[in-house]
Motif scaffolding. Structure first.
Motif, mmCIF file in Angstrom:
data_model
loop_
_atom_site.group_PDB
_atom_site.id
_atom_site.type_symbol
_atom_site.label_atom_id
_atom_site.label_comp_id
_atom_site.label_asym_id
_atom_site.label_seq_id
_atom_site.Cartn_x
_atom_site.Cartn_y
_atom_site.Cartn_z
ATOM 1 N N LEU A 1 0.817 -1.209 0.000
ATOM 2 C CA LEU A 1 0.000 0.000 0.000
ATOM 3 C C LEU A 1 0.854 1.265 0.000
ATOM 4 N N LEU A 2 2.048 1.181 0.562
ATOM 5 C CA LEU A 2 2.929 2.352 0.629
ATOM 6 C C LEU A 2 3.314 2.801 -0.776
ATOM 7 N N GLY A 3 3.094 4.077 -1.043
ATOM 8 C CA GLY A 3 3.419 4.606 -2.349
ATOM 9 C C GLY A 3 2.435 4.248 -3.427
ATOM 10 N N ARG A 4 1.348 3.545 -3.074
ATOM 11 C CA ARG A 4 0.335 3.148 -4.058
ATOM 12 C C ARG A 4 -1.044 3.668 -3.674
ATOM 13 N N TYR A 5 -1.378 3.541 -2.398
ATOM 14 C CA TYR A 5 -2.670 4.067 -1.963
ATOM 15 C C TYR A 5 -2.432 5.417 -1.287
ATOM 16 N N PRO A 6 -3.061 6.475 -1.771
ATOM 17 C CA PRO A 6 -2.823 7.816 -1.220
ATOM 18 C C PRO A 6 -3.129 7.891 0.271
ATOM 19 N N GLY A 7 -2.174 8.426 1.014
ATOM 20 C CA GLY A 7 -2.380 8.625 2.440
ATOM 21 C C GLY A 7 -1.871 7.502 3.313
ATOM 22 N N THR A 8 -1.436 6.387 2.723
ATOM 23 C CA THR A 8 -0.932 5.280 3.532
ATOM 24 C C THR A 8 0.329 5.703 4.272
ATOM 25 N N ASP A 9 0.373 5.449 5.588
ATOM 26 C CA ASP A 9 1.546 5.842 6.390
ATOM 27 C C ASP A 9 2.024 4.729 7.312
ATOM 28 N N GLY A 10 1.743 3.532 7.064
ATOM 29 C CA GLY A 10 2.211 2.371 7.837
ATOM 30 C C GLY A 10 1.310 1.185 7.525
ATOM 31 N N MET A 11 1.494 -0.025 8.156
ATOM 32 C CA MET A 11 2.476 -0.321 9.163
ATOM 33 C C MET A 11 3.276 -1.554 8.791
ATOM 34 N N LYS A 12 2.622 -2.767 8.686
ATOM 35 C CA LYS A 12 3.404 -3.991 8.537
ATOM 36 C C LYS A 12 2.576 -5.083 7.890
ATOM 37 N N THR A 13 3.271 -5.890 7.073
ATOM 38 C CA THR A 13 2.653 -7.062 6.443
ATOM 39 C C THR A 13 3.203 -8.338 7.076
ATOM 40 N N GLY A 14 2.587 -9.467 6.735
ATOM 41 C CA GLY A 14 3.073 -10.752 7.233
ATOM 42 C C GLY A 14 2.514 -11.891 6.402
ATOM 43 N N PHE A 15 3.279 -12.958 6.315
ATOM 44 C CA PHE A 15 2.806 -14.147 5.605
ATOM 45 C C PHE A 15 3.446 -15.412 6.138
ATOM 46 N N ILE A 16 2.629 -16.404 6.415
ATOM 47 C CA ILE A 16 3.022 -17.807 6.516
ATOM 48 C C ILE A 16 1.864 -18.607 5.924
ATOM 49 N N CYS A 17 2.125 -19.821 5.499
ATOM 50 C CA CYS A 17 1.067 -20.616 4.871
ATOM 51 C C CYS A 17 -0.130 -20.792 5.797
ATOM 52 N N SER A 18 0.123 -21.011 7.070
ATOM 53 C CA SER A 18 -0.967 -21.288 8.001
ATOM 54 C C SER A 18 -1.837 -20.076 8.281
ATOM 55 N N GLY A 19 -1.301 -18.869 8.051
ATOM 56 C CA GLY A 19 -2.072 -17.657 8.323
ATOM 57 C C GLY A 19 -2.452 -16.879 7.081
ATOM 58 N N GLY A 20 -1.886 -17.211 5.923
ATOM 59 C CA GLY A 20 -2.163 -16.444 4.726
ATOM 60 C C GLY A 20 -1.436 -15.106 4.746
#
Length: 494
Positions: free
Chosen positions: A212-231
């Motif tokens: 979302l950073l630099g793509r959706y206007p106004g986005t200012d954080g925070m964090k992503t995550g991925f593992i198979c069990s959580g998507g």
């Protein structure tokens, strides 16, 4: 609230629920999973939209937000500083990707370590933060759990600081919204930490995994995550006209769907006002689920899992829910939410990312020391590579010499065997020569082919006569036949 507005809310929520569950449409009804979704106002803590907000879920690398809160809280208490050195242990260096790959013994400041885990989501660096600040991973996990309870997180259980798979470690969308608000509220001077578009280490530039950073206007954080069990999960904040919204989306099958759904939720939320009837985060009811569902069969299936935290995010054509329905979404929440079920919207992506603005990070206490360390490591690697090449050349040379020596030895052995064989032939007793049968003396032309079986002897003399005539000649000697009387023909053939 007017009946018209209430009706629009009802229609909108129904449409939104249909879209957000679309990614799991292939799951049998008996196995249906409701993915957690939560949209809330940062300042008031009022909930704008919630779907399974307190259900337990595997957090993956959004765990690093909890790690960052504990670290910044220790800085606030004066127990450490952002200049405190974090040491990479052998255990930290052994953590799987995403990672920086620093050698055991490498040191860097806490400030650089936090920037790296927020952008690169490096599991080895997060592990090193936990070990260094907590003395051990178990101690740091205890600090994470104590802090979570203190700031109002009721559904979370922490066992590691980086979010790598652990069946005991889970959280909820509500808890992550509580954590995001606490980070914004308690550490306003550090909020830029969550909006860094990229970091630069040496010559390498690493972009933030947050699509979302630099793509959706106004986005200012925070964090992503991925593992198979959580998507694919994201905790995101965006600000428009002075109003900040938190959006949590979990359990998505791809980074693109995660990013697009979060963007559409922002579009919807910025058209809504959280009124007095909206529940607060603290008022959301507890979940009845005893543990998180395992999304591995639906997210990764039998295919190879995507690299942890390496999702590139959405990078294609522009367009938002409001734009694709003719701009009416801003004035009609129901239409905006209904547009989410449009297949064209579900397959869309976000605009291309704005140019990156990398922030430099380094190992050591300062950039100069870090460069010295990098130069020393480069020299070591160069020397090691040279040694490796020299060793390979020496091994190849030794192999050639050994092959030549082996061939020479083989020739010598063959020559020795030949010589021995020759000597043996000279000294060995000669075998008795076979006496060849002496060929019979050729018969004279007048001799017969048939001879008597007994040795000829002198004929017996008869009285009154001389010696008897020689034996008649045989036919076997191929000489002219002797004329014989006709009456003796049968005897001769016999």
């Amino acid at each position: 609230m007017s009946s018209s507005l209430l009706r629009r809310f009802t229609v909108g929520f129904a449409a939104l629920t249909g879209l957000l569950g679309a990614s799991l449409a292939g799951i049998r009804a008996a196995e249906a999973v409701t993915v957690p979704i939560l949209v809330a106002d940062v300042d008031s803590g009022k909930v704008i939209y919630a779907q399974a907000p307190t259900d337990p879920w595997y957090p993956a690398s959004i765990t690093k937000l909890m790690t960052t809160y504990v670290a910044l809280d220790l800085v606030r208490q004066g127990k450490v500083s952002l200049d405190s050195m974090i040491t990479i242990s052998a255990a930290a260096a052994a953590e799987p990707p995403s990672k920086m790959g620093f050698k055991p013994g490498t040191q860097l400041t806490l400030d650089n370590a936090l920037k790296i885990i927020m952008v690169k989501s490096a599991n080895d660096i997060a592990y090193a933060i936990g070990e260094t600040l907590g003395g051990s991973i178990d101690n740091f996990a205890a600090m994470m759990n104590e802090t979570a309870q203190r700031i109002g997180m009721h559904d979370s259980h922490w066992y590691n600081p980086n979010g790598l798979p652990d069946p005991r470690q889970w959280t909820s969308a509500r808890d992550m919204a509580v954590l995001a608000r606490a980070l914004i509220r308690d550490f306003p001077d550090n909020h830029d930490l969550f909006s860094i578009s990229a970091i630069q280490f040496g010559r390498a530039v690493m972009a933030n995994h947050n699509g979302l950073l630099g793509r959706y206007p106004g986005t200012d954080g925070m964090k992503t995550g991925f593992i198979c069990s959580g998507g694919f999960n994201v905790v995101a904040t965006a600000t428009r006209n002075g109003r900040r919204i938190i959006t949590i989306v979990m359990g998505q099958p791809s980074p693109r769907e995660r990013d697009v759904k979060a963007a559409d939720l922002f579009d919807y939320a910025f058209t809504q006002s959280a009124g007095w009837t909206s529940p607060t985060l603290d008022a959301l009811p507890a979940s009845a689920l005893p543990q998180p569902p395992d999304m591995r069969p639906f997210v990764c299936g039998g295919k190879k899992a995507p690299a942890i935290e390496d999702g590139p995010g959405a990078i294609s054509a522009p367009g938002s829910a409001a734009q694709l329905i003719g701009g009416s979404a801003a004035n009609s929440p129901a239409l905006a939410m209904a547009a989410f079920s449009n297949p064209a919207l579900r397959s869309r992506t976000l605009p291309p990312r704005a140019p990156l603005q990398p922030i430099a990070v380094w190992i050591g206490r300062n950039p100069a020391e870090g460069q010295q360390i990098l130069d020393a490591q480069a020299a070591e690697q160069k020397a090691a590579a040279a040694n490796t090449r020299a060793a390979k050349l020496e091994a190849a040379k030794a192999k050639r010499i050994a092959a030549l020596e082996a061939a020479k030895q083989a020739r010598a052995e063959r020559a020795e065997r030949a010589k021995a064989t020759k000597e043996a032939a000279k000294t060995a007793p000669k075998p008795a020569a076979k006496v060849a049968a002496k060929p019979a003396r050729p018969l004279p032309h007048a001799a017969s082919a048939y001879t008597a079986t007994t040795a000829p002897s002198m004929p017996e003399a008869k009285p009154g006569k001389g010696l008897s005539k020689p034996a008649p000649k045989t036919a076997a000697h191929k000489q002219a036949p002797v004329k014989k009387p006709a009456d003796k023909k049968a005897s001769a053939e016999e």
